[in-house]
Write a protein that holds these residues in place. Structure first.
Motif, mmCIF file in Angstrom:
data_model
loop_
_atom_site.group_PDB
_atom_site.id
_atom_site.type_symbol
_atom_site.label_atom_id
_atom_site.label_comp_id
_atom_site.label_asym_id
_atom_site.label_seq_id
_atom_site.Cartn_x
_atom_site.Cartn_y
_atom_site.Cartn_z
ATOM 1 N N ASP A 12 0.849 -1.184 0.000
ATOM 2 C CA ASP A 12 0.000 0.000 0.000
ATOM 3 C C ASP A 12 0.890 1.241 0.000
ATOM 4 O OD1 ASP A 12 -1.915 1.951 0.309
ATOM 5 O OD2 ASP A 12 -3.004 0.873 1.872
ATOM 6 N N SER A 32 2.362 -2.475 4.715
ATOM 7 C CA SER A 32 0.969 -2.904 4.754
ATOM 8 C C SER A 32 0.520 -3.109 3.317
ATOM 9 C CB SER A 32 0.086 -1.889 5.475
ATOM 10 O OG SER A 32 0.184 -0.647 4.868
ATOM 11 N N VAL A 34 -2.629 -3.960 0.241
ATOM 12 C CA VAL A 34 -3.978 -3.669 -0.224
ATOM 13 C C VAL A 34 -4.183 -4.455 -1.514
ATOM 14 C CG1 VAL A 34 -3.316 -1.658 -1.605
ATOM 15 C CG2 VAL A 34 -5.587 -1.761 -0.599
ATOM 16 N N ARG A 190 -17.981 -2.794 -6.864
ATOM 17 C CA ARG A 190 -19.135 -2.572 -6.004
ATOM 18 C C ARG A 190 -18.705 -2.465 -4.551
ATOM 19 N NH1 ARG A 190 -22.129 -7.916 -7.760
ATOM 20 N NH2 ARG A 190 -21.295 -7.031 -9.702
ATOM 21 N N TYR A 191 -19.483 -1.666 -3.826
ATOM 22 C CA TYR A 191 -19.238 -1.534 -2.398
ATOM 23 C C TYR A 191 -20.091 -2.567 -1.669
ATOM 24 C CZ TYR A 191 -18.798 0.358 2.258
ATOM 25 O OH TYR A 191 -18.528 0.485 3.602
ATOM 26 N N VAL A 192 -19.477 -3.226 -0.736
ATOM 27 C CA VAL A 192 -20.248 -4.164 0.073
ATOM 28 C C VAL A 192 -20.103 -3.729 1.531
ATOM 29 C CG1 VAL A 192 -18.325 -5.828 0.256
ATOM 30 C CG2 VAL A 192 -20.648 -6.609 0.546
ATOM 31 N N PRO A 193 -21.226 -3.630 2.270
ATOM 32 C CA PRO A 193 -21.119 -3.105 3.637
ATOM 33 C C PRO A 193 -20.301 -4.020 4.533
ATOM 34 C CG PRO A 193 -23.397 -3.751 3.122
ATOM 35 C CD PRO A 193 -22.613 -3.916 1.879
ATOM 36 N N VAL A 194 -19.649 -3.417 5.495
ATOM 37 C CA VAL A 194 -18.771 -4.154 6.400
ATOM 38 C C VAL A 194 -19.551 -5.230 7.154
ATOM 39 C CG1 VAL A 194 -17.356 -3.908 8.491
ATOM 40 C CG2 VAL A 194 -17.133 -2.269 6.622
ATOM 41 N N SER A 195 -20.815 -4.955 7.438
ATOM 42 C CA SER A 195 -21.603 -5.961 8.168
ATOM 43 C C SER A 195 -21.711 -7.251 7.367
ATOM 44 C CB SER A 195 -22.991 -5.414 8.497
ATOM 45 O OG SER A 195 -23.642 -4.981 7.331
ATOM 46 N N ARG A 196 -21.790 -7.126 6.063
ATOM 47 C CA ARG A 196 -21.872 -8.331 5.246
ATOM 48 C C ARG A 196 -20.534 -9.068 5.233
ATOM 49 N NH1 ARG A 196 -24.485 -8.310 -0.583
ATOM 50 N NH2 ARG A 196 -26.312 -7.877 0.677
ATOM 51 N N ILE A 197 -19.443 -8.320 5.182
ATOM 52 C CA ILE A 197 -18.128 -8.967 5.221
ATOM 53 C C ILE A 197 -17.964 -9.705 6.549
ATOM 54 C CG2 ILE A 197 -15.626 -8.592 5.161
ATOM 55 C CD1 ILE A 197 -16.107 -6.131 3.429
ATOM 56 N N ARG A 198 -18.376 -9.032 7.624
ATOM 57 C CA ARG A 198 -18.253 -9.665 8.943
ATOM 58 C C ARG A 198 -19.128 -10.917 9.027
ATOM 59 N NH1 ARG A 198 -16.561 -6.004 13.317
ATOM 60 N NH2 ARG A 198 -18.429 -6.385 14.539
ATOM 61 N N GLN B 107 -26.016 0.850 -4.282
ATOM 62 C CA GLN B 107 -24.700 1.443 -4.056
ATOM 63 C C GLN B 107 -24.831 2.870 -3.535
ATOM 64 O OE1 GLN B 107 -21.352 -0.304 -5.021
ATOM 65 N NE2 GLN B 107 -22.950 -1.642 -4.211
ATOM 66 N N GLU B 207 -23.636 2.622 7.668
ATOM 67 C CA GLU B 207 -22.621 1.574 7.740
ATOM 68 C C GLU B 207 -22.526 1.062 9.181
ATOM 69 O OE1 GLU B 207 -20.745 -0.617 7.187
ATOM 70 O OE2 GLU B 207 -19.918 -0.604 5.184
ATOM 71 N N GLY B 209 -22.174 -1.897 10.254
ATOM 72 C CA GLY B 209 -21.106 -2.889 10.456
ATOM 73 C C GLY B 209 -19.768 -2.226 10.676
#
Lengths: 259, 403
Positions: A12, A32, A34, A190-198, B107, B207, B209
């Motif tokens: 990064d 680090s 990315v 596309r953006y995916v919300p962090v809650s979905r990743i978690r 999005q 957001e 999450g």
């Protein structure tokens, strides 16, 4: 159709970069990482294709160098069907040939018919992954592609839009199976919300694989690495075009950049 | 209303939004329109607040979620505080709808995505290296204790914030606040490069999450440290710690910097020796101000500066106009402008000019750059200076910024 997306993690560049004592390598322990930007676009393009072709799946794969888990889980959260982490214990990133050898094994085993790889990565010093992988697989390769469409009864043809310098775009047709080097997807990743990743991190697993990765030195020997120095001032130039050109040429000469 | 089970239009989905039962009061909306009438961006919205609730209750949730309106609320709280049914539009309904929209794959605007991405990767919205977070303190003429290196107890833990840490214009305020704390002989420290954004704006923009991950991070970081009080320059951080972190079982006492200093006015006043012969108007920020009623502390501080004449804008205290930066608005200027929304900070600067002020005083990190930019755009750059209260106090204390 199984679509393979090999992803790489690169250093990064927002972090200050440090070198090992010999000045011949980045200090990867201090770096680090990315996801490589064009790999992110390759993933997006693959997901778009998968949405259009019933029964198709996107399989992401990464050689385990540079904290790849986060990107693999993010890919699963975005809709990839499977994520594979290839074991690797090198102290520097795998070369293009090494990575290609590993990914080719998976592509054959999983009967993938299309590989979308990022067209380039800034850590690639000794060749690019896409052509190396195509060579391993003996598949055609087209790189610097923006946008991919599949056609034919068995989706056996891909129409790609390849960029050339000077804002020239060519529409090419390539037979599938093929390796395509993506520089940009049809839409931003596309953006995916962090809650979905978690959530995916709790419900899904990354598959670990041990593969035969050839050893061997890179084709390129690094004599010395230098971290560029950053200037602390800006010089504003003024004048007409000819005066400005002469001034810039003079500065470049004074700085030792031009003869 | 769609009868398709599980469809985004199903009213049951609306009731399944991540809101605790006590917050399901949006079902009690009587469509009075106070919210829409109060919303500074209402005229530009396809679905202003009243319409948003109406459409949602009519089973047309997808229309709302796919509308650009969903990303135009700047979290000013006017609708929530004027609602006769006490519907928590700002704190609960808008964020829940946005969260649901993103879960459905809708999005958010690109600028906002980038901010989320930066916070997730680097712990700050500006996308700056976490290792450079304490560069604002380089060369400062007062000691800065960093608890990430020296975790011994402290009285005050100062959470510096993203903009004061990284943005050059705000770094001046950080340096001067450090000097003021030291001059007041406060026992203070920071967490250095381990600091991350507290997450308030991210929560408001759906957001959940990301916010939860930040709460967990700060819980793990701060529970290992010993301090009596958290102080922050950022009213959004203040709101997060006071209002939302406790819902995750994370309780830390917190004060906004203005209140902290106002509580020490007896010590501070003798140090304010240099007069500032200016007419100053104070902009009440939405979070610490309208949301929590912190109107007096900043004014007490300004009045304590010799030479200051304090005037009020037409809209002040509870009726203050929003700067447009809160609740994620800082990263939605392009989106709002593209959909016909006015630039709220421009309106506010015009109000300051109408009030015949020389200085527009602020106490939120977003406002410095927003109002300075608006002063240029509206042509009032020569008439109005924008200053943080900390800068004015430091000036009166004859402190340099430690350069």
């Amino acid at each position: 159709m199984n679509i393979a997306v090999p992803i790489r993690h690169v250093v990064d560049l927002i972090e200050p970069m440090t070198l090992v004592e010999s000045q011949t390598q980045i200090d990867y322990d201090d770096a680090s990482f990315v996801i490589n930007e064009t790999d992110d676009h390759a993933l997006e393009q693959a997901l778009l294709l998968s949405d259009r072709i019933p029964g198709s799946s996107v399989i992401v794969m990464a050689v385990d160098f540079g904290d790849v888990d986060a990107s693999l889980y993010a890919a699963l959260a975005k809709g990839a069907a499977k994520a594979i982490r290839v074991a690797y214990d090198g102290d520097q990133p795998p070369s293009a040939d090494q990575a290609a050898a590993a990914f080719a094994q998976l592509v054959r085993e999983l009967e993938c018919e299309l590989v979308l790889a990022g067209s380039y990565a800034h850590g690639e010093i000794d060749g690019m992954l896409g052509p190396a992988l195509a060579h391993e697989l003996q598949w055609p390769y087209v790189g610097v592609v923006r946008g991919v469409r599949l056609s034919g009864e068995a989706a056996d043809r891909a129409t790609v839009f390849k960029e050339f310098p000077g804002a020239v775009m060519a529409e090419l047709t390539v037979s599938v199976p093929a390796v395509i080097g993506v520089v940009g997807a049809e839409q931003p990743p596309r953006y995916v919300p962090v809650s979905r990743i978690r959530s995916v991190m709790k419900s899904s697993e990354i598959e670990d694989r041990e593969l035969t990765i050839p050893e061997g030195a890179s084709h390129v020997e690094i004599a010395r690495f230098e971290v560029p120095s950053t200037g602390q001032r800006a010089q504003m130039l003024s004048g007409d075009t000819e005066e400005l050109v002469m001034e810039v040429a003079k500065i470049l000469h004074e700085q030792g950049i031009s003869p | 209303m769609s009868t398709q089970t599980g469809s985004i239009d199903d009213l049951a989905v609306l009731q399944d939004l991540p809101l605790p039962p006590s917050r399901q009061t949006f079902l009690h909306c009587m469509q009075c329109g106070s919210c829409t009438g109060s919303c500074p961006l209402g005229p530009a919205m396809e679905y202003p607040p009243r319409q948003l609730i109406l459409q949602a209750r009519s089973g047309k949730l997808r229309k709302v979620m796919e509308s650009p309106s969903l990303w135009m609320c700047v979290g000013c709280y006017v609708c929530s505080l004027r609602c006769p049914r006490s519907i928590e539009l700002t704190d609960a309904l808008w964020p829940a709808l946005r969260d649901r929209a993103m879960q459905e794959g809708i999005q958010p605007p690109g600028e906002l995505q980038e901010a989320f991405h930066n916070i997730h990767l680097y712990g700050n919205s500006l996308g700056k290296s976490p290792r450079r977070r304490t560069r604002w303190a380089e060369g400062l003429d007062v000691p800065v204790r960093d608890l990430s290196r020296d975790p011994s107890p402290t009285d005050v833990l100062w959470i510096v914030g993203d903009y004061p840490s990284f943005y050059p214009r705000n770094q001046v305020v950080a340096r001067q606040f450090a000097q003021i704390l030291t001059a007041l002989e406060v026992d203070w420290a920071i967490v250095g490069n381990k600091e991350r954004t507290l997450g308030d704006c991210e929560r408001l923009y759906g957001e959940e999450g990301l916010f939860e991950s930040l709460v967990e991070y700060h819980r793990d970081l701060l529970e290992e440290l010993q301090f009596n009080l958290i102080v922050t320059l950022d009213p959004h951080g203040y709101r997060a710690l006071r209002h939302y972190y406790p819902r995750w079982g994370v309780h830390f006492p917190v004060q906004h910097a203005a209140n902290f200093l106002a509580d020490r006015l007896d010590q501070l006043k003798p140090l304010l020796t240099k007069p500032i012969e200016r007419t100053i108007t104070y902009h009440d920020n939405c979070c610490a101000g309208r949301r929590y009623g912190n109107f007096d502390a900043p004014r007490d501080l300004l009045r304590a500066i010799p030479g200051v004449e304090l005037v009020e804008m037409d809209h002040h205290r509870e009726t203050a106009l929003c700067c447009g930066g809160g609740g994620g608005g800082m990263w939605l200027d392009s989106h709002i402008a593209a959909h016909g929304g006015p630039r709220l900070s421009d309106q506010r600067v015009r109000e300051a000019a109408t009030a015949q002020a020389d200085i527009l005083a602020v106490s939120c990190p977003f406002e410095l750059s927003r109002f300075e930019d608006s002063a240029k755009v509206t042509g009032f750059e020569d008439q109005i200076q924008v200053r943080d209260i900390v800068e004015l106090l430091a000036q009166s204390m004859d402190l340099t910024s430690g350069e």
